[in-house]
Design an enzyme around this catalytic site. Structure first.
Site, PDB file in Angstrom:
ATOM      1  N   ASP A   6      -0.409  -7.926   1.693  1.00 40.00           N
ATOM      2  CA  ASP A   6      -0.101  -6.504   1.529  1.00 40.00           C
ATOM      3  C   ASP A   6       1.406  -6.291   1.475  1.00 40.00           C
ATOM      4  OD1 ASP A   6      -0.439  -3.824   1.240  1.00 40.00           O
ATOM      5  OD2 ASP A   6      -0.845  -3.416   3.348  1.00 40.00           O
ATOM      6  N   SER A  12       5.018   2.823   7.924  1.00 40.00           N
ATOM      7  CA  SER A  12       4.754   1.540   7.276  1.00 40.00           C
ATOM      8  C   SER A  12       6.020   1.015   6.612  1.00 40.00           C
ATOM      9  CB  SER A  12       3.648   1.701   6.237  1.00 40.00           C
ATOM     10  OG  SER A  12       3.305   0.463   5.681  1.00 40.00           O
ATOM     11  N   HIS A  42       0.808  -1.216   0.000  1.00 38.25           N
ATOM     12  CA  HIS A  42       0.000   0.000   0.000  1.00 38.25           C
ATOM     13  C   HIS A  42       0.842   1.267   0.000  1.00 38.25           C
ATOM     14  CE1 HIS A  42       0.790  -0.612   4.355  1.00 38.25           C
ATOM     15  NE2 HIS A  42       0.836   0.707   4.370  1.00 38.25           N
TER      16      HIS A  42
END
Length: 1248
Positions: free
Chosen positions: A161, A213, A139
């Site tokens: 992901d 992230s 993402h």
């Protein structure tokens, strides 16, 4: 204190620390005890310490603080002072906490193994070098800030992901190691400590933020244990969403409510060829409340922009007044919309009208029976655009009006329960019915209602038809409309409403027409004179005209209206539209359902008798667990007794929402295999009636034939003897011949005459002659019994005993049945070593096919935009790439219908109707996936008893994958059967799997499965074939009639039948995510075992046993370890010995026992043989055991047999003994008769 930048310090480049003043040295002394005389002395000592130990530079900060206070009071900045005292202003920033040991250690490791991911120059996340891979969250948008890594080809996994690529060779030294070992405790990451407990990673709230992230989490050895993807705020702590490893298998841990932590990238919108961030609209227009019409035009221009909803939110909340009411922001969007009037087919008493509560759409996708109803009024909003739960607003002619929400009603066959309302939508739980009515009472106490035909039959949740949720029961998967007013992914289109005709605006005054606008914008047109049309915001008079020659309509371009097929479109604005989110999304939840009362179960011979007590209609289903499942089901509404036959493979019964009941038969019978002939025949007849009848019939025929042959030979011999003497007058029969042939010596007489003579004259001789054949028969039978060549007990035990599971090498290969829960033992005999027993049990077996998704199908939604209605104008359809798109132009519609057509035409009108199909909003949760199934891979969990330890391992049954149990290597498979319960094409719906020959992609048929197809639930590529045909509108009101086939998906849901979970053969249990079949009892599982030399015990080190004997005091066959054997022995020394049965048909529970001196041991065994003869090996010595087993008393049990079941039962020793006796007796008779015949023939031939 000033710190060196972290990257510089931990990049191994040393720089001296800048000089800073030494901190003040303070001597902290213990507090003196309160003493009266020492009080003054203590004060003196404290004062001296302050004077001598305080440093001078501390005075400077006091001046700074003083100046700072003066500066705040003056509020007049001084240039010179500000320039000099700028650093003190930044002092709070310098008070940042110094990085602790954990942060410093992580920063040091991170410096080499992580790289920034940038998008348009901004850092959006990180990529990490782990092992031999570079990993980046999928993402996180952007490219890695490294030339070598940026050009790599990444493989994307949406499930985890994550994006991965192989690390370049020259960078492998910079990568961090990873580990799957995660004991509970604290770990490290960039912002400090991470706690791992209960399978979750948590941090203090505020320690992580968007932009983190991709950061790794390390253990104390510097190994990566997880990669951060996001977090979920849980109050004092934040739960991290991470990707981690469990035994080399990647897993993703996602807490509920987790958000991705990539740095948000501003989305740009467009206004007059100028781009701007969608969340920050420009000031012309910048707010709906200031310039509503221009703001709506700006939103319509950006309706297809990804940042449309950011722009909508910013445009509607820019007013300070609205910010103060942000708690009700969910209703804020409705201030840009309005209710409307639309056609209703039944407004009461069967009359149609333009209703303020017209029904637009009724949705019933929720499996819990909740309805989602869309109406033309708006609930929870007042006419001043404020929010009020107790109000609703509706269109009263062309002006909105308020009413009480308490007057809202919904009913089918009876009143419904309204569970939620917001905007145009109502949630209601309704009873069964054929129509749906929605109504309300306005402020004038006038009732308005609208009724639509609608068949409503609440679906069944689970396997019981209940009406109200119980207090206790079973949680079942279902779907419902979530009662949430927050913005969802579901949306509806809105557009600018057309002009609303209003004849009341015009009045006749002395040959003139006066138009009263009432503070509105009115569009007028009069057919009297020239230039009598236009827009006006003030009252206007049309001279020399009549009301019938004029047309007036209210124009309002400050509000949107729902894009309804019952209201025409604004012709001037064309296809311009907006979008708004709608509440109450469909979501998968659990619903509590009842559990039916447990049935009263009685067991019979190979059958189960169940007495059922249903409180409501309950589904009963059952299947055989063999190759032919023979699935049956029925709804039980009243008390009922059912009798179900239990086959040898077992029976699975499911009653209501209870867990399935499983039954297996036992070889119970009333007779016995060790009794008299009639008991033996009864025993086998009840077990195997057909075979028993055949065998007894054949045996009887053979025995009778033998007796007949013997009688025939005797009669032939007697005739040979009598004939010569009958033909010779006065002949005398020799004594020996008369004795053998039972004739008189002097005169030939019949046997009847001789018997009468002996009975009358010599009765003792009569009885003696009768006893002689019987005595000869007994003697012959005893002789036959003593013959060494006589057959012993003929059983299948002899056949099954050939080739016991032994091997003379450390490489051992065995084959175990593919049956879960049944232990299997094998004996490894190696020369020079003591035997080793291995016990293996399949805990689970999984068949997982390789699937390729063809498409998903779901319920379709027919989109009917508002039609274009024009006055005698030519309209032309345009091609649009929409699924199942249809467009038609109809001329000559709505004659003389001004108000109905919303058009300035007094003759005829032209309508352009459009329609297309798209996926319903429910497709995100309610859909079926069509897969192609390919070769299935087998894997299983195996429990191995090896060297006294139970070890559970998981292995792929492909004959190649090796697993290690302590120091032994096991290779499982490949399976003997490539069977799988899945066909080449399967359909998956939620947790159910169906074998179905579905149509291929792009070849769907109307009204059938696959009439609408999409690659994934989220993809935009949609194929549809729903037989959508537009029809000509009829006079009376604006509408878009059409014909269409019903949803094939909903039809399939009704007719799909039972899933593979209930119909699969061999007792397979079907599961999804991933699709797999578990514990199918079919085929065999070969296992290759490589045992090291160190695992064996030499014979000289193991005890040796002598004087062994075996006695079986009790034995019940076909029962789980129903036999007990006592083995007596004499051991040379104390030690452990392996115990193993050398016969397949006998299973011993014990695998290893401890022996010592002269003693005995008791073992439990299980067998299906009525007369079991087997050999037991203890250490290296074998002993023979023989058992006479009796049938079990229980007819049915709830567990499978733990022994090898034989297709045909063996013949017991007692039965063989009776067979030998009967056969021997009849055979003796035949032999004697044959001997007599031979002697007679020899004598007869010698005479001739």
């Amino acid at each position: 204190m000033e710190f060196i930048p972290t990257q510089t310090f931990y990049n191994r480049r040393y720089q001296p620390r800048p000089w800073t003043p030494r901190p003040t040295i303070q001597v902290i002394r213990p507090r003196p005890r309160p003493q009266r005389k020492a009080g003054q002395l203590a004060q003196l000592i404290s004062a001296v310490n302050k004077l001598t130990m305080r440093a001078v530079p501390q005075q400077k900060p006091r001046k700074n603080r003083k100046n700072k206070k003066q500066k705040q009071k003056q509020q007049a900045p001084r240039n010179n002072m500000n320039q000099k005292k700028q650093p003190p202003k930044k002092k709070p920033a310098q008070k940042k906490k110094k990085p602790g040991r954990r942060e410093r250690m992580c920063m040091k490791i991170e410096n080499d193994c992580i790289f920034e991911v940038k998008h348009e120059g901004k850092v959006t996340g990180y990529a990490c070098l782990v092992g031999d891979k570079v990993m980046k969250p999928a993402h996180v948008k952007g490219t890695i800030d490294n030339a070598d890594l940026a050009k790599l080809a990444f493989k994307r996994s949406s499930k985890y992901d994550l994006e991965c690529a192989q690390i370049p060779v020259h960078m492998k030294s910079d990568a961090s190691k990873f580990t799957h070992e995660k004991p509970e405790g604290y770990y490290n990451w960039h912002h400090g400590a991470v706690q791992y407990s209960g399978g979750r990673f948590t941090i203090p709230t505020g320690a992580g933020k968007p932009g983190d992230s991709g950061r790794p989490i390390f253990d104390n050895k510097g190994r990566v244990v997880a990669i951060v993807l996001g977090g979920a705020n849980e109050g004092a702590r934040t739960a991290l969403s991470v990707v981690t490893w469990n035994k080399d298998i990647v897993t993703k841990i996602t807490p509920e409510g987790a958000e991705e932590w990539s740095l948000a990238i501003p989305v740009m919108c467009l206004l007059a060829n100028t781009t701007f961030p969608c969340s920050q609209p420009p000031c012309a227009p910048c707010c709906y409340e200031k310039e509503p019409e221009k703001t709506l035009r700006m939103l319509e221009d950006n309706v297809m922009s990804p940042g449309y909803y950011q722009l909508l939110q910013a445009s509607l909340t820019c007013s300070p007044r609205r910010q103060r009411r942000s708690i009700k922001d969910n209703f804020n969007v409705y201030k840009a919309t309005r209710p409307y009037l639309a056609h209703c087919p039944d407004c009461g008493e069967g009359h149609s009208c333009h209703s303020p509560v017209a029904l637009e759409r009724i949705r019933n996708e929720a499996t819990d029976g909740t309805l989602k109803i869309q109406v033309s009024l708006q609930i929870g909003i007042k006419t001043d655009d404020s929010h009020d739960w107790t109000k609703l607003r509706y269109m009263d002619n062309h002006m909105p009006a308020d009413a009480e929400r308490a007057g809202l009603l919904v009913r089918t066959s009876a009143p419904c329960t309204i569970t939620g309302t917001m905007g145009h939508f109502i949630l209601a739980r309704c009873p069964k019915g054929e129509t749906l009515t929605v109504g309300f009472t306005d402020g004038r106490k006038i009732s308005h209602s609208c009724t639509h035909p609608f068949h409503h039959d609440p679906p069944v949740i689970g396997r019981e038809k209940f009406h109200s949720r119980p207090q206790h029961g079973k949680e079942l998967p279902c779907s419902t409309y979530v009662q949430s007013n927050a913005a969802t992914a579901e949306e509806v289109e809105v557009h600018m409403p057309p002009d609303t005709p209003d004849r009341t605006l015009m009045s006749q005054q002395s040959g003139n027409v006066k138009i009263t606008v009432n503070s509105q914008t009115v569009r007028y047109k009069c057919n009297c004179g020239d230039s009598n049309e236009g827009l006006t915001t003030t009252d206007k008079v049309i001279n020399n005209c009549k009301v019938d020659q004029c047309h007036a309509a209210v124009t309002n371009h400050k509000k949107w209206q729902y894009n309804s097929p019952l209201v025409p479109r604004n012709v001037e604005l064309g296809d311009r539209k907006g979008k708004i989110h709608i509440p109450f999304p469909l979501a998968n939840v659990t619903c509590r359902g009842p559990k039916a009362r447990n049935p009263t179960v009685t067991y019979g011979k190979n059958q189960v008798i169940m007495l059922l007590y249903p409180d409501h209609p309950t589904l009963l289903s059952y299947r055989n667990m063999g190759e032919e499942p023979n699935y049956q089901e029925e709804w039980v509404t009243h008390k009922k007794e059912v009798r179900l036959t239990v086959p040898t493979e077992g029976l699975e019964v499911t009653w209501g929402n209870n867990e399935p009941y499983k039954y297996w038969p036992q070889l119970s019978t009333n007779g016995t295999a060790h009794g008299h002939p009639h008991e033996i025949i009864l025993y086998y007849y009840e077990l195997y009636p057909t075979m028993t009848v055949v065998v007894v019939s054949v045996a009887s025929f053979v025995l009778l034939s033998m007796v007949g042959v013997a009688v025939g030979m005797c009669m032939c011999a007697r005739r040979r003897c009598i004939t010569p003497y009958e033909l010779t007058p006065g002949a005398t029969v020799p004594f020996l011949l008369s004795l053998i042939c039972c004739i008189r010596t002097a005169k030939a007489a019949t046997y009847q005459e001789a018997a009468v003579y002996l009975w009358n004259e010599q009765q003792p001789l009569f009885w003696l002659q009768a006893i002689i054949p019987l005595a000869a028969l007994i003697v012959l039978c005893n002789c036959l019994r003593l013959l060494p060549c006589c057959c012993k007990t003929l059983t299948f035990l002899a056949v099954m005993s050939v080739g016991a599971h032994t091997v003379s090498a450390y490489e051992h290969v065995t084959v175990i049945p593919n049956t879960v829960g049944v232990p299997y033992k094998t004996l490894v005999n190696r020369p020079g070593y003591s035997p080793m027993v291995l016990e293996m049990e399949l805990l689970s077996v999984t068949l997982e096919p390789t699937l390729s998704l063809d498409y998903i199908t779901c319920e379709y939604k027919t989109v009917i935009p508002s039609p274009y209605v024009k006055c005698l104008r030519y309209s032309e359809c345009k091609d649009k790439s929409l699924p199942d798109y249809s467009c038609k132009v109809f001329t000559g519609v709505y004659p003389f219908m001004w108000g109905g057509a919303y058009c300035f035409c007094d003759t005829e009108n032209t309508q352009l109707s459009e329609a297309h199909v798209e996926k319903s909003e429910s497709c995100k949760t309610e859909f079926a996936s069509a897969y192609r199934a390919h070769t299935a891979s087998a894997s299983g969990k195996l429990r191995v008893l090896y060297q006294g330890n139970n070890v559970t391992v998981s292995a792929y049954a492909n004959g190649d994958h090796a697993v290690t149990v302590k120091d032994a290597k096991f290779i499982v498979g490949p399976m003997s059967s490539a069977w799988t319960p899945f066909d080449n094409k399967i359909v998956v719906y939620k947790g159910d799997v169906y074998n179905m020959d579905y149509p291929p992609f792009g070849a769907g048929r109307p009204g059938q499965f696959g009439d609408i197809q999409s690659r994934t639930p989220e993809s935009e590529d949609v194929y549809a074939n729903t037989q959508l045909v537009l029809q000509r509108p009829s006079a009376g009101t604006v509408h878009v009639p059409y014909s269409q086939a019903p949803s094939g998906f909903k039809y399939w849901l009704k007719e799909r039948g039972a899933s593979l979970q209930h119909t699969a053969p061999f007792g397979c249990q079907i599961a999804t995510n991933p699709v797999r079949a578990m514990n199918c009892a079919v085929g065999n599982m070969p296992i290759s075992i490589d045992i090291p030399d160190a695992a064996f015990t030499r014979v000289v080190d193991a005890p040796s046993l002598t004087d062994m004997s075996c006695e079986v005091p009790a034995c019940t066959h076909s029962s789980d370890f129903g036999g007990a054997a006592i083995i007596k022995y004499a051991a040379s020394k104390k030690g452990k010995c392996a115990v193993h049965s050398m016969t397949n048909a006998v299973t011993i529970r014990e695998a290893e026992i401890e022996v010592e001196g002269n003693s005995q041991l008791q073992i439990s065994f299980s067998t299906a043989l009525a007369s079991a003869e087997f050999r037991v090996q203890v250490c290296s010595t074998q002993v023979h055991c023989a058992a006479e087993c009796h049938p079990p008393k229980d007819h049915i049990v709830n567990y499978p047999a733990s022994h090898t079941t034989l297709g045909v039962q063996d013949i017991s020793a007692t039965a063989m003994s009776w067979v030998q006796k009967i056969t021997g007796g009849v055979g003796l008779v035949v032999a004697v008769a044959a001997l007599i015949l031979i002697v007679v023939l020899c004598v007869s031939f010698s005479r001739h």
